[in-house]
Design an enzyme around this catalytic site. Structure first.
Site, mmCIF file in Angstrom:
data_model
loop_
_atom_site.group_PDB
_atom_site.id
_atom_site.type_symbol
_atom_site.label_atom_id
_atom_site.label_comp_id
_atom_site.label_asym_id
_atom_site.label_seq_id
_atom_site.Cartn_x
_atom_site.Cartn_y
_atom_site.Cartn_z
ATOM 1 N N ARG A 157 -10.516 -13.029 34.743
ATOM 2 C CA ARG A 157 -9.953 -13.853 35.805
ATOM 3 C C ARG A 157 -9.519 -15.214 35.292
ATOM 4 O O ARG A 157 -8.554 -15.786 35.772
ATOM 5 C CB ARG A 157 -10.981 -14.030 36.925
ATOM 6 C CG ARG A 157 -11.309 -12.764 37.684
ATOM 7 C CD ARG A 157 -12.200 -13.069 38.882
ATOM 8 N NE ARG A 157 -12.562 -11.853 39.585
ATOM 9 C CZ ARG A 157 -13.795 -11.381 39.677
ATOM 10 N NH1 ARG A 157 -14.784 -12.026 39.099
ATOM 11 N NH2 ARG A 157 -14.058 -10.274 40.332
ATOM 12 N N LEU A 160 -5.451 -12.647 33.022
ATOM 13 C CA LEU A 160 -4.442 -12.540 34.074
ATOM 14 C C LEU A 160 -3.719 -13.862 34.329
ATOM 15 O O LEU A 160 -2.501 -13.869 34.540
ATOM 16 C CB LEU A 160 -5.082 -12.006 35.354
ATOM 17 C CG LEU A 160 -5.489 -10.528 35.244
ATOM 18 C CD1 LEU A 160 -6.352 -10.116 36.412
ATOM 19 C CD2 LEU A 160 -4.258 -9.634 35.150
ATOM 20 N N VAL A 200 -5.814 -5.761 40.398
ATOM 21 C CA VAL A 200 -6.919 -5.470 39.481
ATOM 22 C C VAL A 200 -7.973 -6.576 39.531
ATOM 23 O O VAL A 200 -7.726 -7.685 39.986
ATOM 24 C CB VAL A 200 -6.415 -5.294 38.027
ATOM 25 C CG1 VAL A 200 -5.453 -4.131 37.942
ATOM 26 C CG2 VAL A 200 -5.773 -6.565 37.498
ATOM 27 N N GLU A 201 -9.166 -6.248 39.029
ATOM 28 C CA GLU A 201 -10.312 -7.162 38.943
ATOM 29 C C GLU A 201 -10.671 -7.780 40.295
ATOM 30 O O GLU A 201 -10.963 -8.968 40.406
ATOM 31 C CB GLU A 201 -10.021 -8.279 37.937
ATOM 32 C CG GLU A 201 -9.880 -7.780 36.519
ATOM 33 C CD GLU A 201 -9.766 -8.929 35.563
ATOM 34 O OE1 GLU A 201 -10.605 -9.834 35.599
ATOM 35 O OE2 GLU A 201 -8.816 -8.923 34.783
ATOM 36 N N GLY A 202 -10.614 -6.957 41.305
ATOM 37 C CA GLY A 202 -10.858 -7.461 42.657
ATOM 38 C C GLY A 202 -9.526 -7.872 43.259
ATOM 39 O O GLY A 202 -8.926 -8.855 42.838
#
Length: 744
Positions: free
Chosen positions: A315, A319, A437-439
């Site tokens: 995060r 990203l 992605v990633e939540g």
């Protein structure tokens, strides 16, 4: 006196707290304890200490890191043909894979003693940013092993034996890792996964050993189809009480070689026309020895905490790096295209509607790059700000989406016809991948940023909640009795500060010294830091645990916190760059836009507050005059857009790290046309004075005949006309989809 207060005040209040506030689950507790607070806590203190932020200094690369960017990263970008990768082969070619392995791109974060590069978070971010301006697929392939792969988990939690074996293999690419977390039934909610393991004895390498028999089904696993080792998350159970009294041991993470019997690697997913490897995998009664757990048997059940730390890197670095690179590339290419593309013999970038969009793209790139640099600078210092990395992931990916949409609007047909000449289309298709992605951002925005941030960053609230849940009631009462007077004094100061700055519009708020014309913006951030802190206190007091379930209220308060962080970073970047006068249009546009968003979010909180009367009180206390900061004026937007339409140090500084492209590809062609058009401006003015407004070979010849320009000027104009003609073309194909050798 203390005993009386405890008996008649603290004890009754303890009962209210237990009734109003929901209990903290073990999963929530571990999530809150993962990482740490940093500038987010300052922003929620009501009085941020700017010396702490500005005193960090700018992020810097050492000589080795800079040489790697200028050497292997530049060479990698030259090797990449994104059209071939994404649309023809649907894979990265072997020679690129070999280059990535040979130059240890998969070991950016791995220390040198294990064969890695041992680079800083800032270097990691700059590498991913530059690659992503060339190819999203290659950028993702590089970023995953360095953030979402097992490497970081091994460095933080692995045993020495695990580090000694795996890290050298990961660094040189002998092992390709993936991180298997997402389940079809659970999605982003790792706590709800049904993948499980049972503690038991089994055979491993010819011996009977203690281990686990694990079953799982994972999907959306990046690098999964080619991985040689899985970082696998599952829930572990011990029904026979082999290793302890507890039956449910919690989420556990193990390293599993993909050639282990029972492991099945599925075929590929194709995520939104991206060519990076992604796919499902399964395990059926796979026996694993305990030593495969990252950190060994002592880390049984600690997987959730480990996952939170691993996701924070993705995060905070990966990203946002990809998003920042995409936004900066959009700013550079869209400014160039808007300068060379004409309608009615006027560059489209000089139309006011287009100028507003150009200004927004420039401001997004400026803010994202500023926040990106500040966040990685904090990571360089060893900080792990969990809430801030969530802010970065959600806002960077959404910022990229807006920048790319605006860029495609300005490019029009140029951006919607697929082919090697289209440098925006594939980035546009990649945006939903980054956002989900990633939540997914919906989850991150509504539950994580403010939901966790308000509790984690509050100086007393989490301690009070833990005291209320203390099984030793007497001890919990003592802890609460000590905290409450401090909390009440904090509330009193927060009330005074929030009301005063709200009613005076922040005119008397403080600002750091030596910040020049940016001082007014520091005062506004101080004002809204105080307002957010007061609104948070009132919301928690009146809603208690209900606030957790009011996701729209929580989202809007999270948006305020996000904007405060992004704007803080923007001011820091301007400060670090020594307040360049030419960057003022960018700063003013970005700050006004962000402050206006803060006001909109707060007013929506007041309007939709579940206790309407309380909502109106909060508005009266903090924003009695309504909107006081308006978005940038048309004049400011024009000044900001002009920075992208004209060659300058500001344009180069804003878009630093963008790979301009190989000779003959789409980005290079547009950039060359931009430079030639700008260089021919004086000669073009002579044509216009003679009544010739269009630019083409024919009009240049007409200008020569009329003696409006010299032969030398004609050559410059011929070059510009040819470059523009080439740059505005799009690819075309035969009726079967095969590419033609020409464009039109």
């Amino acid at each position: 006196m203390s005993e009386l207060r405890k008996k008649f005040f603290t004890a009754p209040l303890l009962k209210i707290i237990k009734r109003v506030l929901p209990p903290i689950s073990e999963t929530e507790r571990e999530a809150m304890e993962a990482g740490e607070v940093w500038w987010d806590a300052e922003l929620l203190s009501g009085k941020p200490d700017w010396d702490q932020l500005l005193g960090m200094g700018p992020p810097e690369l050492n000589k080795e890191e800079q040489a790697f960017l200028e050497g292997p990263v530049e060479e990698l970008c030259r090797m990449i043909n994104d059209w071939q990768i994404s649309y023809v082969d649907h894979d990265i070619p072997q020679h690129v894979w070999d280059f990535l392995r040979a130059n240890h791109f998969f070991g950016i974060i791995i220390p040198k003693k294990y064969g890695g590069l041992g680079f800083s978070p800032t270097a990691h971010a700059e590498i991913v940013t530059k690659i992503s301006t060339r190819s999203t697929s290659v950028g993702v392939t590089v970023m995953v092993p360095n953030s979402l792969g097992p490497g970081e988990l091994l460095l933080s939690h692995g045993t020495q034996e695990q580090k000694d074996y795996y890290l050298p293999r990961l660094a040189d690419g002998r092992d390709i890792p993936c991180f298997a977390l997402t389940s079809p039934q659970a999605g982003s909610d790792a706590a709800s996964m049904i993948d499980y393991g049972i503690v038991c004895y089994g055979e491993h390498q010819g011996e009977k050993v203690l281990g686990m028999r694990v079953n799982w089904h994972k999907r959306y696993i990046t690098l999964g189809p080619i991985a040689t080792v899985l970082g696998l998350a599952f829930k572990l159970y011990d029904p026979d009480h082999i290793i302890g009294d507890e039956e449910e041991l919690g989420i556990t993470v193990a390293l599993v070689p993909t050639d282990t019997p029972g492991v099945s690697i599925g075929q590929r997913h194709l995520p939104a026309m991206q060519a990076f490897q992604n796919g499902p995998n399964w395990g059926k009664d796979v026996f694993m020895p305990m030593e495969w757990i990252i950190g060994g048997e002592e880390n049984v059940g600690k997987g959730w905490e480990m996952l939170m730390s691993a996701l924070a890197a993705g995060r905070g670095i990966s990203l946002p790096s990809l998003s920042t690179g995409g936004a900066k590339m959009a700013a550079r290419t869209t400014g160039a295209y808007a300068r060379i593309r004409e309608q009615f013999n006027v560059p489209v970038g000089r139309f006011e509607g287009v100028q507003r969009r150009l200004a927004e793209i420039a401001a997004i790139a400026f803010v994202l790059d500023s926040a990106h640099k500040t966040t990685t600078r904090a990571l360089d210092e060893g900080r792990k700000p969990a809430v801030i990395t969530a802010i970065m992931k959600a806002n960077a990916t959404c910022g990229l989406r807006q920048a790319i949409i605006d860029a495609m609007d300005i490019h029009a047909g140029k951006a919607i016809m697929d082919g090697p000449m289209n440098y925006l289309g594939n980035v546009y298709r990649a945006v939903p991948v980054a956002i989900t992605v990633e939540g997914a951002n919906l989850l991150t925005r509504s539950l994580m940023i403010f939901g966790q941030g308000a509790i984690r960053c509050h100086p007393y609230l989490l301690k009070e909640m833990l005291a209320a849940e203390n099984p030793d009631q007497e001890k919990g009462l003592d802890e609460l009795d000590e905290l409450l007077p401090k909390h009440m004094w904090f509330q009193f100061k927060t009330l005074c500060r929030g009301v005063f700055h709200g009613w005076t519009l922040g005119l008397f708020a403080s600002s750091p010294r030596n910040v020049g014309r940016a001082a007014k913006y520091y005062r506004q951030l101080n004002r809204y830091s105080a307002v957010l802190t007061l609104v948070t206190e009132i919301s928690l007091m009146t809603l208690g645990g209900e606030l957790k379930r009011k996701e729209l209220i929580s989202s809007r308060l999270g948006d305020v916190l996000s904007q405060l962080y992004l704007l803080s970073c923007t001011l820091k970047r301007f400060y670090d760059d020594d307040h360049p006068k030419d960057d003022l249009p960018l700063l003013e546009f970005a700050m006004r836009d962000g402050l206006h968003k803060i006001e909109v979010s707060l007013l929506e909180v007041f309007q939709n507050f579940p206790r309407p009367f309380i909502g109106q009180i909060m508005r009266f206390l903090t924003m009695p005059w309504g909107h006081s900061v308006h978005t940038a004026s048309d004049r400011q937007a024009k000044a900001c857009a002009e920075l992208l339409l004209t060659p300058s140090e500001t344009r180069d500084r804003l878009t630093s790290g963008v790979y301009v492209g190989n000779a003959g590809d789409g980005v290079d062609i547009v950039e060359q046309a931009f430079e030639k058009v700008c260089a021919s401006e004086r000669a073009r003015e002579k044509l216009k004075k003679g009544g010739i407004r269009a630019l083409s070979r024919g009009t240049v010849e007409e200008g020569l005949k009329k003696n409006l320009i010299s032969d030398e000027e004609a050559e410059i104009l011929y070059d510009a006309a040819d470059a523009v003609e080439k740059a505005i073309q799009v690819d075309h194909f035969d009726h079967l989809g095969g590419r033609s050798d020409t464009v039109q």
